[in-house]
Design a protein around this motif. Structure first.
Motif, PDB file in Angstrom:
ATOM      1  N   CYS A  47      42.843  35.061  38.505  1.00 10.66           N
ATOM      2  CA  CYS A  47      42.586  33.638  39.250  1.00 10.66           C
ATOM      3  C   CYS A  47      43.781  33.300  40.046  1.00 10.66           C
ATOM      4  O   CYS A  47      44.974  33.579  40.010  1.00 10.66           O
ATOM      5  CB  CYS A  47      42.430  32.575  38.324  1.00 10.66           C
ATOM      6  N   PHE A  54      38.133  24.905  43.959  1.00 10.34           N
ATOM      7  CA  PHE A  54      36.697  24.473  44.405  1.00 10.34           C
ATOM      8  C   PHE A  54      35.782  24.992  42.951  1.00 10.34           C
ATOM      9  O   PHE A  54      34.718  24.205  42.911  1.00 10.34           O
ATOM     10  CB  PHE A  54      36.198  25.326  45.409  1.00 10.34           C
ATOM     11  N   CYS A  55      36.129  25.864  42.075  1.00  8.47           N
ATOM     12  CA  CYS A  55      35.774  25.993  40.773  1.00  8.47           C
ATOM     13  C   CYS A  55      35.447  24.657  39.974  1.00  8.47           C
ATOM     14  O   CYS A  55      34.448  24.324  39.576  1.00  8.47           O
ATOM     15  CB  CYS A  55      36.402  27.016  39.981  1.00  8.47           C
ATOM     16  N   CYS A 108      34.074  29.956  43.911  1.00  5.64           N
ATOM     17  CA  CYS A 108      35.492  30.402  43.696  1.00  5.64           C
ATOM     18  C   CYS A 108      35.928  30.994  45.090  1.00  5.64           C
ATOM     19  O   CYS A 108      35.193  31.899  45.585  1.00  5.64           O
ATOM     20  CB  CYS A 108      35.508  31.530  42.608  1.00  5.64           C
ATOM     21  N   LEU A 110      37.774  33.502  45.503  1.00  5.24           N
ATOM     22  CA  LEU A 110      37.651  35.061  45.437  1.00  5.24           C
ATOM     23  C   LEU A 110      36.339  35.475  45.610  1.00  5.24           C
ATOM     24  O   LEU A 110      36.343  36.507  46.260  1.00  5.24           O
ATOM     25  CB  LEU A 110      38.167  35.580  44.024  1.00  5.24           C
TER      26      LEU A 110
HETATM   27 FE1  SF4 Z   1      41.179  30.381  40.198  1.00  2.00          FE
HETATM   28 FE2  SF4 Z   1      38.635  30.800  41.649  1.00  2.00          FE
HETATM   29 FE3  SF4 Z   1      39.157  28.518  40.428  1.00  2.00          FE
HETATM   30 FE4  SF4 Z   1      40.662  29.271  42.709  1.00  2.00          FE
HETATM   31  S1  SF4 Z   1      38.462  28.844  42.667  1.00  2.00           S
HETATM   32  S2  SF4 Z   1      41.330  28.272  40.897  1.00  2.00           S
HETATM   33  S3  SF4 Z   1      40.614  31.549  42.127  1.00  2.00           S
HETATM   34  S4  SF4 Z   1      38.795  30.387  39.366  1.00  2.00           S
END
Ligand code: SF4
Length: 481
Positions: A47, A54-55, A108, A110
């Motif tokens: 993470c 956004f998660c 996410c 990523l």
């Molecule tokens: Fe972690 Fe993905 Fe949430 Fe960002 S969007 S805080 S990388 S889980």
């Protein structure tokens, strides 16, 4: 072991092992394995700890995902569980059945940057299963018991979440359900290969040990009317869900061998629980050796398709009028279904069920996607002359659900409903137009996800708490002895 975060540059996305299609086609056990502690920690450490996560934003419960990922990466699992269960009444269930590809993981960063999302759902499941095993999940012991009582109609996820929150406040809670087990669709709708029944049972048992009273086989309208329940309790929450299936309106829809998705799934789930189901035993709702056609493209359709595979169907086909990119169901479920042997017939709509007394086939025609409608979705249009026939001796309608006529069923014509038949509530207080009668879950928002039902149940519990506090404050003080 404490790990550094932002390891997505070093560690690839990994999901827990999935059983091979060959082994999972023959039983109803869950198909995903579980992370080892090391794998969970490693995956959590990918993470980025986004400043704007956004998660979390796209989670209906606004789960504090970045923080419990960080705690998992640090090996601080008990704290991770405490944080995750602070916003979610059943994280191990959401970890198993949420369509994360459409919610947290789909949002996410990523995933958006093509590194592969953090496997949030699998980590959530790992944390909570670990918490159960290590005894960190404890019955609710309210700081103070209160005399006021709440009756909750419907023991599905919205009702269970509300019951948990209200018991935590010390209210006396009775959960009424028309079925013989608490859990609603978690027990009778969702198949075991997505959610094993023991996972639901331990949550239900926890509510019982927390002091929630269960009244099963209790039908409001038959065993008591809504006005009677209002007299029994200081507040009532309606969380019945929506159970009335939308049916096909095509020739042959009434033939034997045509069935509603929920009837089919309930029969399968009951059989798996050891109940006697005559319609399953006589073969009516058993797909064994049959050519099965499921009509619909949502998650319920996926559940039916994959159940039919496990029952030993001769062939299993899904008819959906849009294409794969425009289907409402989770893509992950489509992948699983294809692996298990389901044949998807995209851009196809049924025209008639063929047969004399029993269904023998489905006549269908091809569709193409036309111009977008007001919602932005392309509307499917039939292609002239594209008719064809599919063999089918079990046709399952998975076309969605509608609310029942609750004012009539509950014996309370003043219960306000919308033009869609859902219950109309105040969006802030969650109370309907009847004083002290609240509503939550699918019966308010229409058929939706379990995670939204949990959110609605928790919100309604807060509305009820405020109502009961105000009611208690307004009550005349008891005379001093
Ligand atoms: Fe972690 Fe993905 Fe949430 Fe960002 S969007 S805080 S990388 S889980």
């Amino acid at each position: 072991m404490a790990r550094k975060m932002l390891q997505f540059t070093r560690l690839d996305q990994r999901t827990p092992d999935k059983r091979s299609a060959g082994t999972r086609r023959v039983d109803f056990d869950e198909i995903y394995g579980r992370f080892t502690p090391d794998a969970a920690g490693d995956q959590a450490s990918r993470c980025e700890q986004c400043g704007i996560p956004f998660c979390q934003i796209h989670c209906p419960l606004q789960n504090n995902i970045p923080d419990w990922l960080m705690l998992t990466a640090a090996g601080r699992l008990e704290e991770a569980y405490a944080l995750s269960s602070a916003t979610n009444s059943m994280p191990e269930i959401c970890g198993r059945i949420c369509p994360q590809d459409r919610l947290c993981e789909g949002s996410c960063v990523l995933e958006q940057s093509r590194h592969g999302a953090v496997t949030i759902g699998a980590v959530e499941k790992f944390i909570t299963d670990t918490a159960w095993e290590r005894g960190w999940v404890k019955p609710i012991l309210p700081l103070r018991e209160r005399e006021q009582s709440v009756g909750i109609i419907g023991g599905g996820p919205a009702g269970m979440a509300a019951a948990e929150q209200l018991r935590a406040q010390g209210y006396q809670v009775t959960l009424y359900d028309r079925y013989d087990r608490i859990g609603g669709l978690l027990v009778y709708g969702i198949p075991g290969f997505k959610l094993e029944k023991s996972v639901v049972e331990r949550r239900v048992d926890l509510l019982a040990r927390s002091g929630v009273i269960f009244k099963t086989n209790f039908e409001v309208g038959r065993d008591a009317s809504l006005p009677e329940l209002r007299k029994t309790h200081d507040a009532v929450l309606i969380a019945t869900g929506v159970y009335k299936a939308r049916g096909l309106s095509i020739p042959g829809a009434g033939l034997r061998g045509v069935t509603k998705a929920l009837d089919y799934l309930i029969a399968s789930n009951r059989t798996g629980l050891g109940d006697r189901v005559p319609a399953f035993e006589d073969g009516t709702l058993d797909a064994k050796d049959k050519a099965v056609v499921v009509i619909g493209g949502g998650d319920t359709a996926m559940d039916c398709l994959r159940t039919a595979i496990r029952q030993g169907a001769r062939s299993v086909k899904c008819l959906y009028r849009r294409d794969r990119a425009n289907m409402p169901g989770s893509q992950r479920e489509v992948i699983n279904a294809v692996e298990e042997g389901v044949d998807f017939v995209w851009l196809t709509a049924p025209e008639a069920v063929l047969g004399d007394e029993r269904a023998t086939g489905v006549r269908a025609h091809r569709m193409h996607l036309g111009v977008a409608d007001a919602t932005g979705r392309q509307s499917p249009q039939p292609i002239a002359g594209s008719e064809f026939t599919l063999e089918a001796d079990l046709v399952i309608e998975a076309l969605g659900f509608e609310p029942e006529d609750l004012p009539a069923v509950f014996g309370e014509p003043r219960l306000p409903i919308t033009r869609w038949g859902t219950i109309q509530i105040d969006p802030v207080s969650k109370m309907s137009g009847l004083d002290g009668v609240f509503a939550a879950g699918d019966i308010v928002r229409g058929a939706s996800l379990v995670v939204w039902a949990v959110r609605d149940g928790r919100d309604a519990a807060e509305g009820i708490r405020r109502y009961l506090v105000a009611k208690a404050a307004a009550a005349p003080a008891k005379a001093a002895p």
